[in-house]
Design an enzyme around this catalytic site. Structure first.
Site, PDB file in Angstrom:
ATOM      1  N   ASP A  34       0.843  -1.199   0.000  1.00 43.22           N
ATOM      2  CA  ASP A  34       0.000   0.000   0.000  1.00 43.22           C
ATOM      3  C   ASP A  34       0.876   1.247   0.000  1.00 43.22           C
ATOM      4  O   ASP A  34       2.010   1.222   0.471  1.00 43.22           O
ATOM      5  CB  ASP A  34      -0.926   0.018   1.224  1.00 43.22           C
ATOM      6  CG  ASP A  34      -2.205   0.797   0.961  1.00 43.22           C
ATOM      7  OD1 ASP A  34      -3.266   0.159   0.786  1.00 43.22           O
ATOM      8  OD2 ASP A  34      -2.146   2.049   0.913  1.00 43.22           O
ATOM      9  N   CYS A 120     -20.004   0.635 -10.638  1.00 43.98           N
ATOM     10  CA  CYS A 120     -20.027   1.964 -11.272  1.00 43.98           C
ATOM     11  C   CYS A 120     -19.715   1.888 -12.771  1.00 43.98           C
ATOM     12  O   CYS A 120     -19.783   2.892 -13.468  1.00 43.98           O
ATOM     13  CB  CYS A 120     -19.049   2.910 -10.588  1.00 43.98           C
ATOM     14  SG  CYS A 120     -19.631   3.415  -8.957  1.00 43.98           S
ATOM     15  N   TYR A 149     -14.581   7.803 -12.195  1.00 38.17           N
ATOM     16  CA  TYR A 149     -14.283   6.513 -11.539  1.00 38.17           C
ATOM     17  C   TYR A 149     -14.774   5.304 -12.356  1.00 38.17           C
ATOM     18  O   TYR A 149     -14.043   4.346 -12.580  1.00 38.17           O
ATOM     19  CB  TYR A 149     -14.922   6.540 -10.149  1.00 38.17           C
ATOM     20  CG  TYR A 149     -14.806   5.274  -9.353  1.00 38.17           C
ATOM     21  CD1 TYR A 149     -13.603   4.911  -8.740  1.00 38.17           C
ATOM     22  CD2 TYR A 149     -15.914   4.445  -9.168  1.00 38.17           C
ATOM     23  CE1 TYR A 149     -13.517   3.751  -7.983  1.00 38.17           C
ATOM     24  CE2 TYR A 149     -15.831   3.283  -8.406  1.00 38.17           C
ATOM     25  CZ  TYR A 149     -14.622   2.945  -7.821  1.00 38.17           C
ATOM     26  OH  TYR A 149     -14.548   1.787  -7.065  1.00 38.17           O
ATOM     27  N   GLU A 191     -15.735   7.937   3.117  1.00 35.34           N
ATOM     28  CA  GLU A 191     -16.596   6.864   3.611  1.00 35.34           C
ATOM     29  C   GLU A 191     -17.840   6.721   2.744  1.00 35.34           C
ATOM     30  O   GLU A 191     -18.309   7.668   2.142  1.00 35.34           O
ATOM     31  CB  GLU A 191     -16.991   7.112   5.079  1.00 35.34           C
ATOM     32  CG  GLU A 191     -17.844   8.339   5.336  1.00 35.34           C
ATOM     33  CD  GLU A 191     -17.047   9.639   5.419  1.00 35.34           C
ATOM     34  OE1 GLU A 191     -15.868   9.655   5.021  1.00 35.34           O
ATOM     35  OE2 GLU A 191     -17.624  10.655   5.846  1.00 35.34           O
ATOM     36  N   ALA A 193     -21.983   5.116   2.272  1.00 36.39           N
ATOM     37  CA  ALA A 193     -23.236   5.329   3.016  1.00 36.39           C
ATOM     38  C   ALA A 193     -23.361   4.506   4.313  1.00 36.39           C
ATOM     39  O   ALA A 193     -23.693   5.084   5.358  1.00 36.39           O
ATOM     40  CB  ALA A 193     -24.425   5.077   2.098  1.00 36.39           C
ATOM     41  N   GLN A 220     -33.515   6.603  -2.695  1.00 33.78           N
ATOM     42  CA  GLN A 220     -32.632   5.907  -3.627  1.00 33.78           C
ATOM     43  C   GLN A 220     -32.342   4.494  -3.082  1.00 33.78           C
ATOM     44  O   GLN A 220     -32.211   4.302  -1.881  1.00 33.78           O
ATOM     45  CB  GLN A 220     -31.368   6.709  -3.945  1.00 33.78           C
ATOM     46  CG  GLN A 220     -30.404   7.106  -2.871  1.00 33.78           C
ATOM     47  CD  GLN A 220     -30.765   8.299  -2.017  1.00 33.78           C
ATOM     48  OE1 GLN A 220     -31.908   8.574  -1.719  1.00 33.78           O
ATOM     49  NE2 GLN A 220     -29.755   9.001  -1.555  1.00 33.78           N
TER      50      GLN A 220
HETATM   51  P1  NAD Z   1      -9.709   1.601   0.181  1.00 28.26           P
HETATM   52  O1  NAD Z   1      -9.549   3.029  -0.199  1.00 28.26           O
HETATM   53  O2  NAD Z   1      -9.980   1.282   1.611  1.00 28.26           O
HETATM   54  O3  NAD Z   1      -8.467   0.752  -0.304  1.00 28.26           O
HETATM   55  C1  NAD Z   1      -7.700   1.060  -1.441  1.00 28.26           C
HETATM   56  C2  NAD Z   1      -6.244   1.109  -1.022  1.00 28.26           C
HETATM   57  O4  NAD Z   1      -5.438   1.346  -2.164  1.00 28.26           O
HETATM   58  C3  NAD Z   1      -5.956   2.232  -0.023  1.00 28.26           C
HETATM   59  O5  NAD Z   1      -5.430   1.727   1.177  1.00 28.26           O
HETATM   60  C4  NAD Z   1      -4.972   3.117  -0.756  1.00 28.26           C
HETATM   61  O6  NAD Z   1      -3.993   3.713   0.090  1.00 28.26           O
HETATM   62  C5  NAD Z   1      -4.353   2.140  -1.743  1.00 28.26           C
HETATM   63  N1  NAD Z   1      -3.738   2.830  -2.868  1.00 28.26           N
HETATM   64  C6  NAD Z   1      -4.271   3.851  -3.602  1.00 28.26           C
HETATM   65  N2  NAD Z   1      -3.385   4.260  -4.512  1.00 28.26           N
HETATM   66  C7  NAD Z   1      -2.295   3.478  -4.369  1.00 28.26           C
HETATM   67  C8  NAD Z   1      -1.028   3.446  -5.023  1.00 28.26           C
HETATM   68  N3  NAD Z   1      -0.730   4.310  -6.015  1.00 28.26           N
HETATM   69  N4  NAD Z   1      -0.115   2.540  -4.620  1.00 28.26           N
HETATM   70  C9  NAD Z   1      -0.399   1.672  -3.603  1.00 28.26           C
HETATM   71  N5  NAD Z   1      -1.567   1.666  -2.943  1.00 28.26           N
HETATM   72  C10 NAD Z   1      -2.500   2.566  -3.330  1.00 28.26           C
HETATM   73  O7  NAD Z   1     -10.887   1.040  -0.743  1.00 28.26           O
HETATM   74  P2  NAD Z   1     -11.625  -0.372  -0.710  1.00 28.26           P
HETATM   75  O8  NAD Z   1     -13.032  -0.096  -0.375  1.00 28.26           O
HETATM   76  O9  NAD Z   1     -10.872  -1.355   0.081  1.00 28.26           O
HETATM   77  O10 NAD Z   1     -11.571  -0.751  -2.256  1.00 28.26           O
HETATM   78  C11 NAD Z   1     -10.660  -1.707  -2.790  1.00 28.26           C
HETATM   79  C12 NAD Z   1     -10.930  -1.870  -4.270  1.00 28.26           C
HETATM   80  O11 NAD Z   1     -12.284  -2.310  -4.482  1.00 28.26           O
HETATM   81  C13 NAD Z   1     -10.766  -0.600  -5.078  1.00 28.26           C
HETATM   82  O12 NAD Z   1     -10.182  -0.909  -6.314  1.00 28.26           O
HETATM   83  C14 NAD Z   1     -12.183  -0.128  -5.287  1.00 28.26           C
HETATM   84  O13 NAD Z   1     -12.309   0.665  -6.431  1.00 28.26           O
HETATM   85  C15 NAD Z   1     -12.927  -1.447  -5.404  1.00 28.26           C
HETATM   86  N6  NAD Z   1     -14.355  -1.318  -5.065  1.00 28.26           N
HETATM   87  C16 NAD Z   1     -14.726  -1.080  -3.771  1.00 28.26           C
HETATM   88  C17 NAD Z   1     -16.070  -0.955  -3.460  1.00 28.26           C
HETATM   89  C18 NAD Z   1     -16.539  -0.692  -2.047  1.00 28.26           C
HETATM   90  O14 NAD Z   1     -17.751  -0.617  -1.823  1.00 28.26           O
HETATM   91  N7  NAD Z   1     -15.653  -0.535  -1.071  1.00 28.26           N
HETATM   92  C19 NAD Z   1     -17.042  -1.077  -4.477  1.00 28.26           C
HETATM   93  C20 NAD Z   1     -16.611  -1.308  -5.783  1.00 28.26           C
HETATM   94  C21 NAD Z   1     -15.268  -1.454  -6.060  1.00 28.26           C
END
Ligand code: NAD
Length: 326
Positions: A34, A120, A149, A191, A193, A220
């Site tokens: 990370d 999305c 996104y 964060e 919803a 919604q």
């Molecule tokens: P999160 O933000 O908690 O985790 C993402 C992590 O990626 C973060 O800790 C961030 O520091 C790290 N990161 C970002 N840029 C980086 C980089 N350049 N190098 C290294 N690390 C990097 O989000 P999450 O909810 O755990 O989501 C994880 C994945 O799931 C993402 O790809 C997100 O788009 C996808 N996603 C999540 C949801 C959801 O509801 N949480 C829904 C659809 C898709």
């Protein structure tokens, strides 16, 4: 399966942290990566290789993919609607991470590359009504994804497909629908919803402020997947022969008002609701059609919203009290 390393990119994040926990629990060797400093990771395990790296950089991706058997690419700049509506360029820059991780995984010769896409990607014109028809995988096309996104996710999905078809990299893609649970973002603007509503209810309860602001008019609709279903599905999809992007989401539909009813019930409080119809609220309705995952895995996310929200509320409550309690 080879005993090579499983790389979890974004391992300091919400879903990544839980995935690391699950993989290590299953006896896999894990490398969590990370960009955040280690003290900001949601979960840290001492028996796991924890690496700080900016995965937008190609060299960093090559370093972390060396010796990997499996790559779970979850690293992305993301957040709830408030964040993604105001940070489209930042969200699209995740294309650098996805591109460089694909190239690095390809040259490392990994046996699986898992990519976390999102609901999305779906055509926003099919999500105009709160009275939803659940989204099937084919509904991403013709494309009109969530601006910023969603378009980046759709583009990266297609990169995964072409790296598989043209270059032989075994990619697998899941479209996560809203994921929630403990050890995730609950304040600060990113964060989503469920966590935001828990925090607001806890705040109202402990500050003796009987009002709560809801984003949108509360009608919604969404479905929310508890994190344990997400990690289970992620590992199963990565290990499977499912080649096309597949929904990974709950099909238990709820309105935002209904979600708030659940949280109020857990907290044992009833609040006066004000509706901010100018706030970012995303599409009017969205649900996951789980026909395909049922067919492929004989399984779908099934943890009840009420049960998952109990656990999430309790965790956010403890975090809130640690930070703001008297
Ligand atoms: P999160 O933000 O908690 O985790 C993402 C992590 O990626 C973060 O800790 C961030 O520091 C790290 N990161 C970002 N840029 C980086 C980089 N350049 N190098 C290294 N690390 C990097 O989000 P999450 O909810 O755990 O989501 C994880 C994945 O799931 C993402 O790809 C997100 O788009 C996808 N996603 C999540 C949801 C959801 O509801 N949480 C829904 C659809 C898709």
């Amino acid at each position: 399966m080879s005993d090579g390393v499983s790389v979890v990119a974004g391992g300091g994040g919400f879903i990544g942290g839980h995935l690391v926990a699950e993989l290590r629990g299953a006896g896999r060797r894990v490398r969590a990566v990370d960009i955040k400093p280690l003290d900001q990771w949601y979960q840290v395990f001492d028996d796991v290789e924890n690496v700080g790296a900016d995965l937008k950089q190609r060299e960093a991706c090559e370093r972390v993919c060396a010796g990997a058997d499996r790559v779970y690419q979850l690293a992305a700049d993301m957040g709830g609607m408030g964040f993604i509506e105001h940070n489209k360029a930042l969200c699209m820059l995740s294309v650098l991470t996805n591109t460089h991780m694909l190239l690095a995984a390809q040259s490392a010769g990994v046996s699986r590359f898992f990519y976390s896409s999102s609901a999305c990607v779906y055509n926003t014109e099919k999500q105009m009504s709160a009275d939803v028809v659940p989204l099937r995988e084919e509904d991403a096309y013709p494309a009109m994804a969530e601006d910023g996104y969603g378009w980046e996710k759709l583009f990266s999905e297609r990169m995964c497909r072409h790296f598989r078809e043209d270059l032989g990299l075994p990619t697998r893609v899941a479209r996560f629908h809203n994921v929630y649970g403990p050890h995730g973002t609950w304040e600060g603007g990113r964060e989503k919803a469920p966590a935001a509503i828990c925090r607001k209810v806890i705040h109202a309860k402990y500050r003796n402020d009987p009002t709560i602001e809801v984003w949108g008019d509360g009608s919604q609709t969404r479905s929310f997947m508890y994190i344990d279903d997400c990690t289970r599905g992620t590992i199963a999809i990565a290990d499977s022969d499912i080649l096309d992007p597949i929904n990974l989401g709950s099909s238990e539909l709820v309105t935002i008002n209904g979600l708030l009813d659940i949280v109020e019930d857990i907290a044992g409080i009833e609040l006066h609701r004000t509706y901010n119809t100018g706030a970012p609220k995303g599409v009017n309705g969205r649900n996951s059609d789980n026909t395909m995952i049922q067919r492929a895995l004989g399984w779908e996310p099934s943890i009840k919203l009420r049960d998952g929200m109990e656990r999430t509320y309790r965790w956010i409550h403890d975090e809130y009290m640690t930070k703001y309690g008297d």
